[in-house]
Every structure is written in C-alpha cells, then in structure tokens.
Design an enzyme around this catalytic site. Structure first.
Site, PDB file in Angstrom:
ATOM      1  N   CYS B  52       0.836  -1.213   0.000  1.00 17.91           N
ATOM      2  CA  CYS B  52       0.000   0.000   0.000  1.00 17.91           C
ATOM      3  C   CYS B  52       0.863   1.251   0.000  1.00 17.91           C
ATOM      4  CB  CYS B  52      -0.900  -0.014   1.235  1.00 17.91           C
ATOM      5  SG  CYS B  52      -1.704   1.567   1.534  1.00 17.91           S
ATOM      6  N   CYS B  55       0.428   3.347   3.475  1.00 15.31           N
ATOM      7  CA  CYS B  55       0.834   2.862   4.796  1.00 15.31           C
ATOM      8  C   CYS B  55       2.145   3.531   5.227  1.00 15.31           C
ATOM      9  CB  CYS B  55       1.017   1.339   4.765  1.00 15.31           C
ATOM     10  SG  CYS B  55      -0.531   0.415   4.988  1.00 15.31           S
ATOM     11  N   ASN B  77      -0.323  15.163  -3.870  1.00 14.67           N
ATOM     12  CA  ASN B  77      -0.734  14.074  -4.770  1.00 14.67           C
ATOM     13  C   ASN B  77       0.282  13.931  -5.904  1.00 14.67           C
ATOM     14  OD1 ASN B  77      -2.120  12.380  -6.654  1.00 14.67           O
ATOM     15  ND2 ASN B  77      -4.075  13.034  -5.793  1.00 14.67           N
ATOM     16  N   HIS B 121      -4.094   0.397   8.004  1.00 15.86           N
ATOM     17  CA  HIS B 121      -4.612   0.160   6.657  1.00 15.86           C
ATOM     18  C   HIS B 121      -6.084  -0.260   6.668  1.00 15.86           C
ATOM     19  CE1 HIS B 121      -4.097  -0.876   2.410  1.00 15.86           C
ATOM     20  NE2 HIS B 121      -4.693  -2.036   2.633  1.00 15.86           N
ATOM     21  N   ASN B 179     -13.333   9.796  -1.293  1.00 16.87           N
ATOM     22  CA  ASN B 179     -14.003   8.745  -2.060  1.00 16.87           C
ATOM     23  C   ASN B 179     -13.766   7.450  -1.317  1.00 16.87           C
ATOM     24  OD1 ASN B 179     -14.806  10.327  -4.261  1.00 16.87           O
ATOM     25  ND2 ASN B 179     -12.795  10.133  -5.221  1.00 16.87           N
ATOM     26  N   SER B 187      -9.149   4.026  -5.350  1.00 21.21           N
ATOM     27  CA  SER B 187      -8.203   3.025  -5.826  1.00 21.21           C
ATOM     28  C   SER B 187      -7.394   2.389  -4.690  1.00 21.21           C
ATOM     29  CB  SER B 187      -7.284   3.648  -6.880  1.00 21.21           C
ATOM     30  OG  SER B 187      -6.823   4.912  -6.468  1.00 21.21           O
ATOM     31  N   HIS B 190      -6.911   2.013   2.021  1.00 17.79           N
ATOM     32  CA  HIS B 190      -6.319   2.692   3.188  1.00 17.79           C
ATOM     33  C   HIS B 190      -7.123   3.970   3.466  1.00 17.79           C
ATOM     34  CE1 HIS B 190      -2.671   3.263   5.807  1.00 17.79           C
ATOM     35  NE2 HIS B 190      -3.344   4.386   5.971  1.00 17.79           N
ATOM     36  N   HIS B 192      -8.261   7.376   3.633  1.00 16.70           N
ATOM     37  CA  HIS B 192      -7.648   8.636   3.190  1.00 16.70           C
ATOM     38  C   HIS B 192      -8.669   9.500   2.469  1.00 16.70           C
ATOM     39  CE1 HIS B 192      -7.606   6.491  -0.660  1.00 16.70           C
ATOM     40  NE2 HIS B 192      -7.354   7.636  -1.270  1.00 16.70           N
ATOM     41  N   GLN B 194      -8.923  13.499   0.138  1.00 15.71           N
ATOM     42  CA  GLN B 194      -8.171  14.361  -0.753  1.00 15.71           C
ATOM     43  C   GLN B 194      -8.525  15.823  -0.499  1.00 15.71           C
ATOM     44  OE1 GLN B 194      -7.710  13.225  -4.876  1.00 15.71           O
ATOM     45  NE2 GLN B 194      -8.783  11.294  -4.560  1.00 15.71           N
ATOM     46  N   HIS B 326     -21.591  16.967   2.525  1.00 13.54           N
ATOM     47  CA  HIS B 326     -22.474  16.100   1.730  1.00 13.54           C
ATOM     48  C   HIS B 326     -21.925  14.682   1.756  1.00 13.54           C
ATOM     49  CE1 HIS B 326     -24.752  19.292  -0.284  1.00 13.54           C
ATOM     50  NE2 HIS B 326     -23.636  19.913  -0.545  1.00 13.54           N
ATOM     51  N   PHE B 340     -27.965   3.438 -10.254  1.00  9.94           N
ATOM     52  CA  PHE B 340     -27.198   4.018 -11.355  1.00  9.94           C
ATOM     53  C   PHE B 340     -27.839   5.324 -11.773  1.00  9.94           C
ATOM     54  CE2 PHE B 340     -25.854  -0.361 -11.606  1.00  9.94           C
ATOM     55  CZ  PHE B 340     -24.532  -0.268 -11.986  1.00  9.94           C
ATOM     56  N   GLU B 345     -31.271   9.896 -16.037  1.00 10.52           N
ATOM     57  CA  GLU B 345     -30.649  10.810 -15.082  1.00 10.52           C
ATOM     58  C   GLU B 345     -29.641  11.738 -15.759  1.00 10.52           C
ATOM     59  OE1 GLU B 345     -31.302   7.674 -14.769  1.00 10.52           O
ATOM     60  OE2 GLU B 345     -32.251   7.323 -12.833  1.00 10.52           O
TER      61      GLU B 345
HETATM   62  O1  LIG Z   1      -7.686  10.452  -7.143  1.00 16.75           O
HETATM   63  P1  LIG Z   1      -8.113   9.024  -7.208  1.00 16.75           P
HETATM   64  O2  LIG Z   1      -8.669   8.513  -5.904  1.00 16.75           O
HETATM   65  O3  LIG Z   1      -7.085   8.116  -7.800  1.00 16.75           O
HETATM   66  O4  LIG Z   1      -9.328   9.017  -8.262  1.00 16.75           O
HETATM   67  C1  LIG Z   1     -10.679   9.108  -7.937  1.00 16.75           C
HETATM   68  O5  LIG Z   1     -11.020  10.384  -7.433  1.00 16.75           O
HETATM   69  C2  LIG Z   1     -10.892  11.488  -8.316  1.00 16.75           C
HETATM   70  C3  LIG Z   1     -11.424  12.710  -7.635  1.00 16.75           C
HETATM   71  O6  LIG Z   1     -12.764  12.556  -7.258  1.00 16.75           O
HETATM   72  C4  LIG Z   1     -11.618  11.248  -9.643  1.00 16.75           C
HETATM   73  O7  LIG Z   1     -11.286  12.271 -10.559  1.00 16.75           O
HETATM   74  C5  LIG Z   1     -11.233   9.906 -10.253  1.00 16.75           C
HETATM   75  O8  LIG Z   1     -12.020   9.661 -11.400  1.00 16.75           O
HETATM   76  C6  LIG Z   1     -11.473   8.818  -9.199  1.00 16.75           C
HETATM   77  O9  LIG Z   1     -11.113   7.561  -9.724  1.00 16.75           O
HETATM   78  O1  LIG Z   2     -34.882   1.013 -16.378  1.00 18.62           O
HETATM   79  P1  LIG Z   2     -33.706   0.114 -16.115  1.00 18.62           P
HETATM   80  O2  LIG Z   2     -32.905  -0.163 -17.371  1.00 18.62           O
HETATM   81  O3  LIG Z   2     -34.061  -1.119 -15.364  1.00 18.62           O
HETATM   82  O4  LIG Z   2     -32.781   0.961 -15.133  1.00 18.62           O
HETATM   83  C1  LIG Z   2     -31.712   1.776 -15.519  1.00 18.62           C
HETATM   84  O5  LIG Z   2     -32.133   2.931 -16.245  1.00 18.62           O
HETATM   85  C2  LIG Z   2     -32.917   3.867 -15.521  1.00 18.62           C
HETATM   86  C3  LIG Z   2     -33.158   5.054 -16.415  1.00 18.62           C
HETATM   87  O6  LIG Z   2     -31.949   5.645 -16.833  1.00 18.62           O
HETATM   88  C4  LIG Z   2     -32.250   4.281 -14.219  1.00 18.62           C
HETATM   89  O7  LIG Z   2     -33.151   5.064 -13.465  1.00 18.62           O
HETATM   90  C5  LIG Z   2     -31.823   3.088 -13.395  1.00 18.62           C
HETATM   91  O8  LIG Z   2     -31.091   3.514 -12.280  1.00 18.62           O
HETATM   92  C6  LIG Z   2     -30.958   2.176 -14.272  1.00 18.62           C
HETATM   93  O9  LIG Z   2     -30.566   1.038 -13.553  1.00 18.62           O
END
Ligand SMILES: O=P(O)(O)O[C@H]1O[C@H](CO)[C@@H](O)[C@H](O)[C@H]1O
Ligand SMILES: O=P(O)(O)O[C@H]1O[C@H](CO)[C@@H](O)[C@H](O)[C@H]1O
Lengths: 376, 376
Positions: B52, B55, B77, B121, B179, B187, B190, B192, B194, B326, B340, B345
């Site tokens: 890691c 660590c 970073n 970790h 994240n 990724s 551990h 952490h 940002q 948030h 999703f 959406e």
């Molecule tokens: O910086 P990381 O943890 O490697 O990357 C992650 O966080 C970033 C900031 O939200 C995003 O832009 C990347 O797409 C995500 O994979």
């Molecule tokens: O309607 P589906 O294909 O089951 O569902 C998918 O599409 C929808 C419309 O974009 C989304 O709201 C759902 O989150 C997604 O899983």
C-alpha cells in the site's frame, strides 16, 4: 502561444449548452490504476435466450407475453418511473411559510416505454445494418409524433402493429434514450432503449432550451448551428469523428465523459419528424459509425448512455432546440478501466483526463465500417 | 390530503442549494434487478500492507517514502489533477469571433493533497473513535487555514510535522473530500481523503453560493439556517438521522442518492476554523454516527463520496455559505445493488427510487454507536 497548449495545462472549458464548466487535466492519465475494473463484456450471447423478458414470444416480469416481433417492438414499462394515474399533489404548507419555500414538490405524471431494437438477443447497434437502425429511428419518430398535441402538423395515430396504444394524456416532454452495458445500469443485454414521457420538462433539456433562447436573443442565430459552423471551419477539424451528407459526430469542446460524442444534423431541425428520408438515412449511418468506432476502440461491447434531445411535445413561447444525440460512455483506458465521476466531480465540478481533441483523434482513426467482432 | 401522499406518487422535488429538480419514483423499488452487482467489500484487510502506498514507511508510486506517521499524514498528490506551475492560457480567437464564444477555455492552476486519516490500513471512519476523527478535522482545518490569504484572521502557518510545506500561491477555493470504496472510484482502501485547491471556484460550490446570495437578498436570512429551522420544527422530524448539541444529520428533502446525507452545524459558520472545540467534538461524533449507520444499513463497508462545502479561500463581495458536509452514497437495495444515475438521469434529470423520508427512517432506526463488525 501554440494552439496545442491545452494538451499540456490544466484548464476549464465552458459548456454553452448547459451553461456550466468542466475541469480538464490532460496530464493525468499517467497515474497508475489500482481501483475497480469493469467485467469485460461477454460477447457470446445466444441469438435467443429463453430467460430474457425482451426476446420474442417470452413472458415478461409482470406477466404479459411478447409477440413474435420481427423488427422493433414497443411495450409499456412494467416498472415505470412515472405514473399515469395518481392523485394530484396539493402542498400542505401555506404560501408565506418558509417550509413551502424549502420543501418544494410537484406531482409528475407520465408513462414509460421499452423499445426492443431487434428480435435477436445478441445484436447491438454496432452489429446492425443501416436499414435496421433506420427502423429504430422510425419507431422513435412514430412514438414522438403520436404524443404530440393533435393540432400539431406532425401528429399521427400509432399503427396497431407497434405494440402500445394511443396516448390518453397530453404530456409536456419525451425523453428517448438507451442504457447499454452493465456499467451503465443496464439490466438486460437484449438490444433495447427506453422512452419516458412526462408532464414536466426535465432539467437537462430545460437547461439546453434556455441556452438556445439566450443565444438567439443575443446573436439572432441558433446556438448549435453556430457551433456546427465553428467546428466545420476549425483548422484540421480536430474534434470531428465522422461526417456524412447530413450529420456530424464530434467530441464536443466541452465533453465531460472521456469519449463523449455529440451527434447532430447539419440542418436546423428541432424534432425527429422534421427529418427527410435522406436525413434519416444519414442519421442511421452516423449512429452505426459511432457505435462501431466505440466497440473498436477497446475491442469490447462499449457501454454508454445515449439519448435524443429535441423539442418538447408541448412547446412554450420561444422554446427552441436544435435536435441532437448525446453519447455518454464511461470507459477511459481499456475495456475494464472506466472514469469515475465521483468525489471532486460530485462536490466540485466534472473533471476529465484527456482532451476532447485527443479523444476525437483516436475515434476518428478507427474503422467505422466493420466492428472488430466481424473481423475476427 | 394525507402528508404521506408523496410516498405513493411520482413527483419532483426542488433542491434550493443547487437550484435544480430531481424526480422521485417511490413505487419503483419493486422492479426486479438483473443488472450489475457490486463486489461485496472485503473486510479482512491487514493492519499494515507492504504494497500500500499510503501505509507508514512505504514507498509511493512516484518514489517518495512515507514517514512512520502516527495519526494523520498529508502529502502532495503524485498525480495532481491541477498543476501549480504552467504557462498561462491565452485564447487565440478574436473576441468578436463566434469561436471565442463557443470554444471557451481558461487556465486553472492548483495543487492536490492526499490525507491519510490513520496509519492502520484496515480502519475506516466508522471504526475510529471520536478523538481519532477529531484529528482528521483538525488536519483539514489546518490545511484550510494555511491556504487563506495571510490577512485573514484565521491564517496560520503549517506545522513542520504535517507533511507538506506552506503554500507558495494564493488559490481561490479548496475542496476537501473522500471517495470511499471501489464503487466510488477509490483506488486504495487505506483510509484517506483528498484536498484539491485551485485558482477557480468550481461549479458546485458556485451554485450553492449563488443560492445563498439570492436567498439572503430575498429573505434577509441564511438559506441553510432557514432550512435547519424548517427541519427541526417539522412534525416528527421525518428526515432527521442524527442530532447532537451542535450538528444535525439528515436526508435532505431533495436528496438525489438513495441514502444521501447532509450534515450541518446548527450555528451559522462558514468555514472550519470558526468551529469551537465543542463544535468540532460534536462534528466528529456526528461523522462517526453517520458512517457507522451507513455500514450497519447493509452490513457492509458502505461506499460513498463525502465532501465539505465552505467559504472560498478568497471571498468575493457577498459570497456567503453555511458550512456543510455532503455524503453521496450509491447503494440502493443491498451491499451489492447500487443506484445508477445513467440514461434518464444524465439526459433528463436525477431520479430516485425511495423518498428522503423512507431513507431517513431506515438510517435513524439503526445503531449509530457500534459498527456491525464489532458486534460479530
Ligand atoms: O484520485 P483518485 O482517488 O485516484 O481518483 C478518484 O477520485 C478522483 C477525484 O474525485 C476522480 O477524478 C477519479 O475519477 C477517481 O477515480
Ligand atoms: O430502467 P432500467 O434499465 O431497469 O434501469 C436503468 O435505467 C434507468 C433510467 O436511466 C435508471 O433510473 C436506473 O437507475 C438504471 O438502472
């Protein structure tokens, strides 16, 4: 200053369609990736799957059976996100009350459809002929036309063969889209798309209509016509992916997703029924070119969400939009490594790791005629 | 009309912080799920992982080594999304030109940091004591303070122990976030977070600052103070998840993600350095409560993106914001089935499947003191 400077520095680009900014970090693809990998998509599906609720003749989750359809087939979504028959919502808080201001809701009615693009379980747009894609565009157009106010010159009744009955409510807007691939929340690989039609004008088309309105007000011209013009004249057309007689596919200057594409007709049309037969043909060819290039990029079934923005069914004064298709695909580096729009993107602003020009160059150089599967 | 009517009908809710709408479909969770499932997160990580790069004592990707740190540790970073030293961008198109209007970019400079939350970790916020979380809040506060203009009453130099050197550039804004989980693009497990600091004010805080400004202009009060007031007075406080002396955690009326949480101080403070020691303590307890409830919901390491919105480092006239956190978590039905935000959406507007009140009720009823792993 070299025009390529944006390939090297962190910068923001402005999206005039949404009136928003995105952060571009072209140097960032160098970082190693130890995070999630997508499952590579399976390409060995059967032509017919007896467990698939979209295949011809099969039973659906809620009990209905599909007919033995031969090209496209439409049905009402068994789990629609919006309901057609429900009580109206009457806010309880008094108007002067702070809670009326901060706990604001409004009822939304609507109806959701599923469109099977083809009877074969194992086809995608990238596998279909231009004439098969034309059938899909014609089905979209028919559904749109049948939901217009009957006073519209484009209004028509649905043919009984289409699978759904004529609408009983007049809705404000219709969103046509496709989610492709498990990475994009698609729960069934059978080629299909969705249509949600509803009593409210959703956020994204509302933003774009407002942008068109402001642009027209200021410059007396159409926002996307002007953008088309700028792109077609740009030295070396660095963002163009594919162009034919009537359509242009490009990675827009302000693309958010790594290989995002904006596909638009060269003529200023605001909705599907306005397209001439030749334009529909050009549109189908462009859809085929885009989806084949996508699959060829990482030699995989390329996941994406795709959808059409066009005029609301019921247009209010001054509402104008140049019809276009957005493709929002998540893959970044390979068939298994995607871009996550998380953390900074949710809390700060969308961020991308390659420039629109770098993405367009890669897509442009790929074969757009034959999908890799057929070359094996 | 029953106040519970919104549990049964499709409707939209307005987000006054972003000035945007979301679609709510409470009846929709009934649909069967045949789509992607997340990998359930592994809970059997070692306390130290020699591979890691976060660590203590280990080498990082770009070659540097971590010290043998004991609480939090910050470093620059190795793959920052914004660069500190780069040429300025000078647009090439002439001002009157359409391309200047439609191909708009601006250079962004900045610096990105990684904060290790703890040397172990295999810990997450949900496993940490309130005093361990307090250390993280204090580190966030220090980094924020050191990046303020030296004329600010809260400005301070960084202690040499923190791991990074004092800033050499004055930036406009600082985004602190975490994240968590592979589903959120993280990724490395551990613990952490940002910090991205940059020369531009990003979209999301800009929207919220504008909303605060308009609210103040119209009602002579703070938007989030008014919202707090409405929530604390609401009969049965249906959206409250946890409350202590100084902080309130709730599923906001306009939540987009299924179990989204807004955590905010009851007093109107605009940035971390304004919090009193008792408030910091309350804040740490609330962070602990939220993350423990999250993990207990589906008995899993609950993925999320979390971040703090507070005053810009360099404030312009009238820029005001009530500090808040948030939490944007994707899981919907279980440890492996997420929501999703795709298709509709992305092209229409955000859509959720359970109401904010239903989500809050479930989170409220969970144990917020002991994470399920410790009860096994
Ligand atoms: O910086 P990381 O943890 O490697 O990357 C992650 O966080 C970033 C900031 O939200 C995003 O832009 C990347 O797409 C995500 O994979
Ligand atoms: O309607 P589906 O294909 O089951 O569902 C998918 O599409 C929808 C419309 O974009 C989304 O709201 C759902 O989150 C997604 O899983």
């Amino acid at each position: 200053q070299s025009p390529d400077i944006l390939d090297d520095i962190s910068h923001r680009r402005f999206n005039p369609l949404r009136n928003s900014w995105i952060l571009v970090s072209p140097h960032r693809t160098k970082r190693p990736w130890q995070g999630a990998q997508e499952e590579p998509s399976k390409v060995t599906l059967p032509e017919y799957d007896e467990k698939c609720y979209l295949c011809p003749r099969n039973q659906r989750a809620a009990g209905d059976s599909n007919p033995d359809y031969e090209s496209t087939y439409v049905f009402v979504n068994d789990y629609s996100a919006v309901k057609e028959d429900q009580p109206d919502y009457v806010p309880t808080a008094a108007d002067g009350d702070k809670s009326a201001l901060l706990l604001r809701a409004e009822g939304v009615k609507g109806k959701c459809f599923v469109i099977c693009f083809h009877p074969s379980h194992n086809l995608t747009l990238a596998d279909m002929t231009t004439s098969q894609i034309t059938s899909i565009i014609k089905t979209w157009t028919l559904i749109y036309r049948s939901h217009l106010p009957p006073t519209s010159p484009y209004f028509t009744f649905l043919p009984p063969t289409i699978g759904i009955s004529n609408p009983t409510h007049q809705y404000r807007y219709m969103q046509i889209f496709e989610n492709k691939g498990a990475a994009m929340g698609c729960s069934n690989p059978h080629p299909h798309g969705q249509v949600w039609t509803e009593s409210a004008l959703p956020e994204e088309p509302a933003l774009e209509i407002t942008a068109h309105k402001h642009h027209r007000h200021k410059y007396s011209s159409c926002l996307l016509c002007d953008y088309l013009d700028v792109e077609l004249r740009a030295t070396g057309t660095p963002r163009t992916v594919f162009e034919n007689a009537h359509f242009l596919a490009l990675v827009p200057y302000w693309a958010t997703w790594p290989f995002e594409i904006l596909l638009l007709p060269k003529r200023c049309v605001s909705s599907l029924p306005e397209l001439t037969p030749e334009e529909v043909e050009s549109f189908a060819q462009a859809m085929s070119q885009v989806t084949i290039r996508y699959d060829n990029l990482f030699k995989t079934q390329f996941p994406y969400s795709m959808g059409i923005h066009q005029a609301p069914l019921v247009k209010e004064q001054g509402e104008e939009i140049h019809l276009h298709v957005h493709f929002y695909p998540p893959l970044l580096r390979s068939a298994t490594v995607r871009k996550f729009l998380v953390g900074y993107e949710m809390l700060g602003e969308p961020q991308r790791d390659i420039t629109a020009e770098q993405a367009a160059r890669r897509l442009r150089e790929l074969d757009g005629e034959v999908v890799y599967r057929k070359q094996l």
